[in-house]
Design a protein around this motif. Structure first.
Motif, mmCIF file in Angstrom:
data_model
loop_
_atom_site.group_PDB
_atom_site.id
_atom_site.type_symbol
_atom_site.label_atom_id
_atom_site.label_comp_id
_atom_site.label_asym_id
_atom_site.label_seq_id
_atom_site.Cartn_x
_atom_site.Cartn_y
_atom_site.Cartn_z
ATOM 1 N N ALA A 54 0.822 -1.209 0.000
ATOM 2 C CA ALA A 54 0.000 0.000 0.000
ATOM 3 C C ALA A 54 0.853 1.255 0.000
ATOM 4 N N THR A 55 1.986 1.213 0.693
ATOM 5 C CA THR A 55 2.872 2.371 0.713
ATOM 6 C C THR A 55 3.544 2.568 -0.639
ATOM 7 N N CYS A 56 3.926 1.476 -1.293
ATOM 8 C CA CYS A 56 4.488 1.581 -2.643
ATOM 9 C C CYS A 56 3.452 2.135 -3.619
ATOM 10 N N TRP A 57 2.203 1.723 -3.451
ATOM 11 C CA TRP A 57 1.138 2.259 -4.302
ATOM 12 C C TRP A 57 1.012 3.770 -4.099
ATOM 13 N N MET A 58 1.070 4.205 -2.856
ATOM 14 C CA MET A 58 0.931 5.631 -2.539
ATOM 15 C C MET A 58 2.073 6.450 -3.129
ATOM 16 N N THR A 59 3.284 5.917 -3.079
ATOM 17 C CA THR A 59 4.438 6.698 -3.515
ATOM 18 C C THR A 59 4.753 6.523 -5.000
ATOM 19 N N LEU A 60 4.888 5.279 -5.448
ATOM 20 C CA LEU A 60 5.326 5.036 -6.823
ATOM 21 C C LEU A 60 4.239 5.298 -7.859
ATOM 22 N N VAL A 61 2.982 5.200 -7.436
ATOM 23 C CA VAL A 61 1.860 5.466 -8.353
ATOM 24 C C VAL A 61 1.242 6.831 -8.060
ATOM 25 N N ALA A 102 4.702 1.172 -12.721
ATOM 26 C CA ALA A 102 4.722 0.898 -11.281
ATOM 27 C C ALA A 102 3.407 0.268 -10.841
ATOM 28 N N ALA A 103 2.289 0.777 -11.343
ATOM 29 C CA ALA A 103 0.977 0.261 -10.946
ATOM 30 C C ALA A 103 0.809 -1.201 -11.344
#
Length: 316
Positions: A193-200, A237-238
């Motif tokens: 979820a954190t990668c989704w918030m930052t990378l996307v 990324a997504a």
């Protein structure tokens, strides 16, 4: 009692009305959608901590959530004060940018909310106070002089990654008052979820703010390399993140099938929205990837909370 005027100043109900109006505008400046998803992150952290929790206290979970959202409120209102120039260039309709909320009033409100977020941790595990303090520090590093890490994509990623992980850690902290280690499912979901918030989320947000970011001297991917590069990074990324989450959850036999399906659907939606969001598109169209990103965040977290994963995680 009717309001009276003394030396050109109103007292009584009119003062209350002004205070209420300012508070309402501060809430709008803090972005209700962001506040809501921040609460969902915190609650997901608490839910996924249940396998190692003896007897969680719902009142303490709600108290912790209130402290967390107050800290996010303070950070976003403060960010609105520092962003006023670029927000106006971007045509933002938020209260400070359109002169409905005085920056000095907003600054005071942010400071009060920050103090209240720390006060609200009274009676909670000491670690929760440190979680809130760390989040406030990250918020200042993001927007405040002389740091203003938001000027570069790397700084934005670092701050949002830290804040995102703190949300889940805060939920875990109020449920597990001790030295228990986070369960694998919580670690897995918080990371994804954190990668989704930052990378996307970051490149999606930057797409609609290119003009203002450039005017403010920010060095985002969209400003440096253009909208098409930001779209490609966001889309790749997504899709990669959604695929990796699905594979890992299946390999670990984690009960995230529904969550993985939602994340993959969201990745497809973000990608399709990005295809129509090039630099020449209207700002409203360039906002579509960000809306798809935010909608996916909501549905993913609601899926976790509504599927009672906490009990199932005992299998891990």
């Amino acid at each position: 009692m009717a309001s009276t005027w003394v030396s050109g100043r109103a007292s009584g109900p009119s003062t209350l009305r002004r205070a209420t109006r300012a508070l309402r505008f501060c809430a709008i400046e803090a972005r209700p959608a962001v506040l809501a998803v921040s609460v969902l992150r915190f609650l997901a952290g608490a839910m996924l901590a249940l396998p190692v929790a003896a007897a969680p206290d719902p009142a303490k979970v709600l108290q912790g959530a209130a402290a967390w959202v107050l800290s996010i409120f303070a950070i976003y209102v403060g960010n609105g004060v520092s962003d006023v120039h670029e927000d106006r260039v971007n045509g933002s309709r938020r209260p400070i940018a359109r002169n409905d909320l005085d920056p000095r009033t907003a600054t005071v409100a942010a400071a009060v909310a920050a103090a209240l977020s720390l006060v609200a941790t009274a009676g909670l595990p000491t670690a929760m106070t440190w979680v809130i303090a760390a989040n406030l520090i990250l918020g200042y590093l993001y927007s405040g002089a002389p740091f203003r890490l938001k000027r570069r994509s790397g700084g934005t990623v670092a701050v949002l990654c830290g804040s995102g992980l703190l949300a889940y850690w805060g939920g875990f902290t109020v449920v597990v008052d001790g030295a228990a280690a986070p369960p694998p499912g919580l670690i897995m979901f918080a990371a994804a979820a954190t990668c989704w918030m930052t990378l996307v989320g970051i490149p999606a947000k930057d797409l609609s703010d290119i003009e203002g970011d450039a005017a403010a001297g920010r060095r985002t991917i969209a400003v440096i390399w253009g909208a098409r590069a930001a779209i490609n990074v966001m889309s790749a990324a997504a899709l990669l993140l959604a695929g990796a989450f699905w594979v890992v959850s299946a390999a670990l036999s984690a009960p995230f099938a529904g969550t993985a399906a939602v994340l993959f659907a969201g990745a497809v939606a973000v990608t399709l929205a990005g295809r129509a969001a090039d630099a020449g598109a209207a700002r409203r169209r360039r906002r579509r990837p960000y809306r798809a990103f935010m909608s996916t965040q909501y549905v993913v977290h609601i899926t976790v909370l509504s599927s009672n994963i906490g009990k199932d995680m005992l299998l891990l």
